[in-house]
Design a protein around this motif. Sequence first.
Motif, mmCIF file in Angstrom:
data_model
loop_
_atom_site.group_PDB
_atom_site.id
_atom_site.type_symbol
_atom_site.label_atom_id
_atom_site.label_comp_id
_atom_site.label_asym_id
_atom_site.label_seq_id
_atom_site.Cartn_x
_atom_site.Cartn_y
_atom_site.Cartn_z
ATOM 1 N N ALA A 271 0.811 -1.214 0.000
ATOM 2 C CA ALA A 271 0.000 0.000 0.000
ATOM 3 C C ALA A 271 0.849 1.272 0.000
ATOM 4 O O ALA A 271 0.297 2.378 0.031
ATOM 5 C CB ALA A 271 -0.915 0.009 1.236
ATOM 6 N N HIS A 272 2.173 1.129 -0.023
ATOM 7 C CA HIS A 272 3.063 2.288 0.059
ATOM 8 C C HIS A 272 4.204 2.168 -0.946
ATOM 9 O O HIS A 272 4.395 1.114 -1.568
ATOM 10 C CB HIS A 272 3.639 2.416 1.473
ATOM 11 N N LEU A 273 4.962 3.244 -1.078
ATOM 12 C CA LEU A 273 6.122 3.243 -1.959
ATOM 13 C C LEU A 273 7.222 2.336 -1.401
ATOM 14 O O LEU A 273 7.245 2.020 -0.210
ATOM 15 C CB LEU A 273 6.664 4.662 -2.125
ATOM 16 N N HIS A 274 8.141 1.966 -2.272
ATOM 17 C CA HIS A 274 9.249 1.110 -1.868
ATOM 18 C C HIS A 274 10.479 1.446 -2.706
ATOM 19 O O HIS A 274 10.373 2.118 -3.745
ATOM 20 C CB HIS A 274 8.899 -0.371 -2.062
ATOM 21 N N ALA A 275 11.634 0.959 -2.278
ATOM 22 C CA ALA A 275 12.864 1.141 -3.051
ATOM 23 C C ALA A 275 13.894 0.109 -2.632
ATOM 24 O O ALA A 275 13.925 -0.333 -1.471
ATOM 25 C CB ALA A 275 13.432 2.545 -2.853
ATOM 26 N N PHE A 276 14.729 -0.291 -3.589
ATOM 27 C CA PHE A 276 15.892 -1.126 -3.329
ATOM 28 C C PHE A 276 17.138 -0.248 -3.396
ATOM 29 O O PHE A 276 17.154 0.774 -4.078
ATOM 30 C CB PHE A 276 16.027 -2.227 -4.397
ATOM 31 N N SER A 277 18.198 -0.696 -2.721
ATOM 32 C CA SER A 277 19.473 0.008 -2.809
ATOM 33 C C SER A 277 20.611 -0.994 -2.681
ATOM 34 O O SER A 277 20.566 -1.899 -1.836
ATOM 35 C CB SER A 277 19.593 1.070 -1.710
ATOM 36 N N ASP A 278 21.623 -0.833 -3.531
ATOM 37 C CA ASP A 278 22.830 -1.656 -3.407
ATOM 38 C C ASP A 278 23.949 -0.891 -2.705
ATOM 39 O O ASP A 278 25.104 -1.308 -2.722
ATOM 40 C CB ASP A 278 23.300 -2.125 -4.776
ATOM 41 N N THR A 281 23.185 2.914 -5.617
ATOM 42 C CA THR A 281 22.088 3.310 -6.490
ATOM 43 C C THR A 281 20.769 2.808 -5.923
ATOM 44 O O THR A 281 20.705 1.710 -5.361
ATOM 45 C CB THR A 281 22.281 2.716 -7.910
ATOM 46 N N SER A 282 19.727 3.627 -6.057
ATOM 47 C CA SER A 282 18.391 3.229 -5.623
ATOM 48 C C SER A 282 17.561 2.815 -6.831
ATOM 49 O O SER A 282 17.639 3.435 -7.901
ATOM 50 C CB SER A 282 17.690 4.372 -4.887
ATOM 51 N N TYR A 283 16.750 1.764 -6.634
ATOM 52 C CA TYR A 283 15.931 1.213 -7.708
ATOM 53 C C TYR A 283 14.479 1.153 -7.234
ATOM 54 O O TYR A 283 14.205 0.799 -6.099
ATOM 55 C CB TYR A 283 16.391 -0.195 -8.078
ATOM 56 N N GLY A 284 13.572 1.494 -8.118
ATOM 57 C CA GLY A 284 12.158 1.433 -7.785
ATOM 58 C C GLY A 284 11.331 1.724 -9.013
ATOM 59 O O GLY A 284 11.799 1.599 -10.150
ATOM 60 N N VAL A 285 10.071 2.119 -8.794
ATOM 61 C CA VAL A 285 9.232 2.554 -9.906
ATOM 62 C C VAL A 285 9.785 3.883 -10.404
ATOM 63 O O VAL A 285 9.970 4.809 -9.611
ATOM 64 C CB VAL A 285 7.774 2.709 -9.456
#
Length: 416
Positions: A271-278, A281-285
């Motif tokens: 129901a909320h935004l999300h993000a990946f990070s290595d 760099t951040s990855y998401g929509v």
Amino acid sequence: MKSELVEQVRAFVSWVGAGRKLTQTGRVTMTDARVLVELLGTGDVLDPAIGDHVYRTGSSRELYNLTLVVEWAKVARLVRKLGNKLVPVKKNAALLDDEWALWLTLFTTFDRMGEAFLPAGVSESPLRPEFASGSRMMLTSLYQADQPVGRLCAMAWEVATAPYVLDDATEFQLGLWRRCNDRDTECVLDALRRLGAVTIEDETAALTDLGRSGMRRLLDEPEPGDPAYQLRITLVEADDPPVWRRVLVPATIRLDRLHEVVQATMGWQNAHLHAFSDGQTSYGVPDPELGFHDEHATKLNDLVAPGERLEYTYDFGDCWDHEILVEEATVAESGQRYPRCVAGQGACPPEDCGGVGGYRQLAEILADPGHEEHRSMLDWFGLDSPARFDPARFDPDEANRRLTVASHAGFITFRR
């Protein structure tokens, strides 16, 4: 691998050669159709006789099996309409020499075929305009288990009529539409049978090994022997009890699908935004304001190897931070589903409770009947008794059921 439709499509594209003239309505001419029925062995009846009267076939559109072959070749981009001619698509010509690649192309484009080959006009069924969602439902249902044809007809009716209000329809109208819908559902299953994706015996449909391989591709699941990763997903700073999941995923899983895996196995509601990070760099929509790299274009094994970690944050307000550790590299096993949750501990915290700190406070209040906020927290959490709240509870079967639903929903959304 033998498939009636693969051979017919290949022979049709070969027949098209450098190009063939079409009618003003963009269809194969009747002169050519008569040749093709014989050449391809479609089984269509030309100029049918009823009693003493012969009804001359006036359009190739009346030839159901030939229409299926022609339109499927178009949808698969093996041929295309150029002016008043049908011409080959040269960049896809190599598919004709690779039987598996050609089969997979036909299978993965099938859900775009509905309005091309199902009957239109007075006998049109609700499934025709809703073919994409209806055909996906049938395939995902068959991927889970063999299904009676009658049950697939019933499910297709539910999917096809969902966008409509039928309260004012008469029994006669409903009966007619239902019969047309059942007819088209059986046409869909027969097309998949002729492709070699489905078998039908004793009124029960089942996916073939080819069909299962095709579904694994559509769902981004690995083939046996393909590289896989064992991941441990841990909710950071949640330690009383710890909250973590161990999952097996394709090593090449895209990050948007990995997001679905985290949501389903942890128990979040997406129901909320999300993000990946290595870490760099951040990855998401993709979003110009947030500056995320596109998670749909990024694979897990492009970022991390065994022993390395990826960060995942869900809900930028509560900041549920997760550590995704690649515990080991392995290979996909025959007969197993991927992604799959194999272990875990701890219940998923409720959404919007204020992050890990808020969750700890919530647990303390629920455990203390004398606390002034005890009743309001029970009401907020939707519980009639604090005994129903168990922060240590985790059921891998439930996690995998959520994962199956998420994977199939992802397939349906991705194919729109």
